[in-house]
Scaffold this motif. Structure first.
Motif, mmCIF file in Angstrom:
data_model
loop_
_atom_site.group_PDB
_atom_site.id
_atom_site.type_symbol
_atom_site.label_atom_id
_atom_site.label_comp_id
_atom_site.label_asym_id
_atom_site.label_seq_id
_atom_site.Cartn_x
_atom_site.Cartn_y
_atom_site.Cartn_z
ATOM 1 N N GLU A 1 31.193 41.629 34.697
ATOM 2 C CA GLU A 1 31.524 40.252 35.043
ATOM 3 C C GLU A 1 30.884 39.329 34.017
ATOM 4 O OE1 GLU A 1 30.958 36.894 38.536
ATOM 5 O OE2 GLU A 1 30.746 39.000 39.072
ATOM 6 N N LEU A 2 31.712 38.482 33.405
ATOM 7 C CA LEU A 2 31.223 37.543 32.400
ATOM 8 C C LEU A 2 30.770 36.239 33.022
ATOM 9 C CD1 LEU A 2 33.910 38.110 29.616
ATOM 10 C CD2 LEU A 2 31.521 38.871 29.611
ATOM 11 N N THR A 3 31.619 35.680 33.854
ATOM 12 C CA THR A 3 31.349 34.378 34.458
ATOM 13 C C THR A 3 32.353 34.157 35.579
ATOM 14 O OG1 THR A 3 30.939 32.040 33.950
ATOM 15 C CG2 THR A 3 32.827 33.078 32.848
ATOM 16 N N THR A 4 32.383 32.952 36.115
ATOM 17 C CA THR A 4 33.379 32.595 37.124
ATOM 18 C C THR A 4 34.276 31.502 36.561
ATOM 19 O OG1 THR A 4 31.870 30.996 38.129
ATOM 20 C CG2 THR A 4 31.886 33.220 39.068
ATOM 21 N N THR A 5 35.448 31.390 37.113
ATOM 22 C CA THR A 5 36.436 30.437 36.607
ATOM 23 C C THR A 5 35.955 28.995 36.681
ATOM 24 O OG1 THR A 5 37.525 30.419 38.775
ATOM 25 C CG2 THR A 5 38.406 31.931 37.109
ATOM 26 N N ASP A 6 35.151 28.674 37.693
ATOM 27 C CA ASP A 6 34.690 27.289 37.823
ATOM 28 C C ASP A 6 33.620 26.910 36.796
ATOM 29 O OD1 ASP A 6 32.898 29.000 39.128
ATOM 30 O OD2 ASP A 6 32.279 27.475 40.571
ATOM 31 N N GLU A 7 33.077 27.864 36.083
ATOM 32 C CA GLU A 7 32.068 27.596 35.053
ATOM 33 C C GLU A 7 32.691 27.226 33.704
ATOM 34 O OE1 GLU A 7 28.640 27.598 35.322
ATOM 35 O OE2 GLU A 7 28.999 27.770 37.470
ATOM 36 N N VAL A 8 33.993 27.486 33.545
ATOM 37 C CA VAL A 8 34.657 27.278 32.253
ATOM 38 C C VAL A 8 35.505 26.015 32.336
ATOM 39 C CG1 VAL A 8 36.125 28.321 30.484
ATOM 40 C CG2 VAL A 8 34.752 29.795 31.984
ATOM 41 N N PRO A 9 35.150 24.977 31.577
ATOM 42 C CA PRO A 9 35.901 23.717 31.658
ATOM 43 C C PRO A 9 37.304 23.832 31.048
ATOM 44 C CG PRO A 9 34.245 23.586 29.928
ATOM 45 C CD PRO A 9 34.029 24.890 30.632
ATOM 46 N N ASP B 1 44.764 24.632 32.134
ATOM 47 C CA ASP B 1 44.338 24.931 33.496
ATOM 48 C C ASP B 1 44.810 26.318 33.937
ATOM 49 O OD1 ASP B 1 43.149 24.539 35.962
ATOM 50 O OD2 ASP B 1 44.835 23.414 36.784
ATOM 51 N N GLY B 2 43.856 27.193 34.263
ATOM 52 C CA GLY B 2 44.179 28.528 34.768
ATOM 53 C C GLY B 2 44.408 29.585 33.702
ATOM 54 N N GLU B 3 44.366 29.221 32.428
ATOM 55 C CA GLU B 3 44.563 30.184 31.334
ATOM 56 C C GLU B 3 43.207 30.440 30.666
ATOM 57 O OE1 GLU B 3 47.003 30.614 27.130
ATOM 58 O OE2 GLU B 3 46.628 28.619 27.938
ATOM 59 N N PHE B 4 42.719 31.679 30.751
ATOM 60 C CA PHE B 4 41.402 32.013 30.213
ATOM 61 C C PHE B 4 41.528 32.964 29.032
ATOM 62 C CE2 PHE B 4 40.848 30.703 34.566
ATOM 63 C CZ PHE B 4 39.767 29.832 34.479
ATOM 64 N N VAL C 1 38.323 39.418 23.001
ATOM 65 C CA VAL C 1 37.724 40.275 24.023
ATOM 66 C C VAL C 1 38.710 40.303 25.182
ATOM 67 C CG1 VAL C 1 35.799 40.570 25.630
ATOM 68 C CG2 VAL C 1 35.383 39.677 23.326
ATOM 69 N N PRO C 2 39.212 41.471 25.544
ATOM 70 C CA PRO C 2 40.176 41.534 26.648
ATOM 71 C C PRO C 2 39.490 41.243 27.985
ATOM 72 C CG PRO C 2 39.647 43.747 25.867
ATOM 73 C CD PRO C 2 38.955 42.785 24.952
ATOM 74 N N ILE C 3 40.097 40.356 28.756
ATOM 75 C CA ILE C 3 39.529 39.984 30.054
ATOM 76 C C ILE C 3 40.602 40.021 31.128
ATOM 77 C CG2 ILE C 3 37.645 38.573 29.157
ATOM 78 C CD1 ILE C 3 39.415 36.079 29.731
ATOM 79 N N THR C 4 40.143 40.048 32.370
ATOM 80 C CA THR C 4 41.019 39.884 33.530
ATOM 81 C C THR C 4 40.345 38.892 34.460
ATOM 82 O OG1 THR C 4 39.997 41.717 34.741
ATOM 83 C CG2 THR C 4 41.925 42.247 33.410
ATOM 84 N N VAL C 5 41.161 38.231 35.265
ATOM 85 C CA VAL C 5 40.637 37.301 36.257
ATOM 86 C C VAL C 5 40.933 37.903 37.626
ATOM 87 C CG1 VAL C 5 40.753 34.964 37.189
ATOM 88 C CG2 VAL C 5 41.015 35.342 34.720
ATOM 89 N N ASP C 6 39.852 38.101 38.400
ATOM 90 C CA ASP C 6 39.967 38.666 39.741
ATOM 91 C C ASP C 6 39.414 37.639 40.708
ATOM 92 O OD1 ASP C 6 40.192 40.240 41.987
ATOM 93 O OD2 ASP C 6 38.551 41.596 41.433
ATOM 94 N N GLY C 7 40.302 36.870 41.303
ATOM 95 C CA GLY C 7 39.859 35.769 42.163
ATOM 96 C C GLY C 7 39.212 34.706 41.303
ATOM 97 N N THR C 8 37.922 34.498 41.498
ATOM 98 C CA THR C 8 37.206 33.529 40.664
ATOM 99 C C THR C 8 36.351 34.218 39.594
ATOM 100 O OG1 THR C 8 35.333 33.464 42.202
ATOM 101 C CG2 THR C 8 37.097 31.829 42.529
ATOM 102 N N LYS C 9 36.355 35.534 39.578
ATOM 103 C CA LYS C 9 35.539 36.286 38.600
ATOM 104 C C LYS C 9 36.324 36.544 37.328
ATOM 105 C CE LYS C 9 33.008 38.822 42.139
ATOM 106 N NZ LYS C 9 32.695 40.159 42.664
ATOM 107 N N ILE C 10 35.650 36.360 36.179
ATOM 108 C CA ILE C 10 36.241 36.713 34.886
ATOM 109 C C ILE C 10 35.522 37.972 34.421
ATOM 110 C CG2 ILE C 10 36.610 36.018 32.493
ATOM 111 C CD1 ILE C 10 36.655 33.110 33.467
ATOM 112 N N LEU C 11 36.293 39.052 34.262
ATOM 113 C CA LEU C 11 35.759 40.369 33.962
ATOM 114 C C LEU C 11 36.257 40.870 32.609
ATOM 115 C CD1 LEU C 11 36.738 41.914 37.405
ATOM 116 C CD2 LEU C 11 34.474 41.090 36.810
ATOM 117 N N VAL C 12 35.451 41.715 31.958
ATOM 118 C CA VAL C 12 35.902 42.384 30.751
ATOM 119 C C VAL C 12 36.911 43.438 31.176
ATOM 120 C CG1 VAL C 12 35.208 43.804 28.776
ATOM 121 C CG2 VAL C 12 33.664 42.027 29.630
#
Length: 140
Positions: A48-56, A75-78, A128-139
């Protein structure tokens, strides 16, 4: 007298040899000479890298411990990139209004795709490949 001169010559030779060995050790590999720093972040899949609400939106954050920059261009694209400048391997330290910034020589990179927007860097940041699972941003 010859013993003193012989020892002096031996010690001088050892000093020259020591300098030669030290210089040979500073030669580096061919990738160092080409200016290609290691840009692989120290993260593993599932981390887990961070959460979606931490990234402006329209910006991003640098996660120094993970060696990753996470951005949210719209908005919503990480997106995520290695937090290492492709110019000389400096740690990227900020995401400003002009993009991802390198403190060493002023290179800047796009938050959209990691491409160079201002040199001296000439290569894009590693993705860096990531996925978003709910509010979690994961590698990924």
């Amino acid at each position: 007298m010859t013993d003193v001169m012989s020892r002096r010559i031996v010690f001088q030779g050892m000093g020259v040899l020591g300098i030669a060995v030290a210089l040979a050790g500073c030669g580096g590999s061919s990738s160092d000479e080409a200016g290609d720093p290691d840009t692989s972040p120290p993260v593993t899949a599932g981390s887990e890298l961070t959460t979606t609400d931490e990234v402006p939106v329209g910006g991003g954050i640098v996660l120094a411990d993970a060696g990753v920059v996470v951005t949210q261009p719209t908005d919503g694209e990480f997106k995520a990139f290695a937090a290492v400048c492709t110019h000389q391997g400096a740690a990227l330290d900020a995401v400003g209004s002009d993009g991802i910034e390198c403190p060493l020589h002023g290179s800047r990179f796009s938050i959209d795709d990691g491409s160079v927007t201002q040199g001296p860097a000439t290569q894009s940041l590693a993705t860096v490949p990531i996925t978003v699972d709910g509010t979690k941003i994961l590698v990924a």
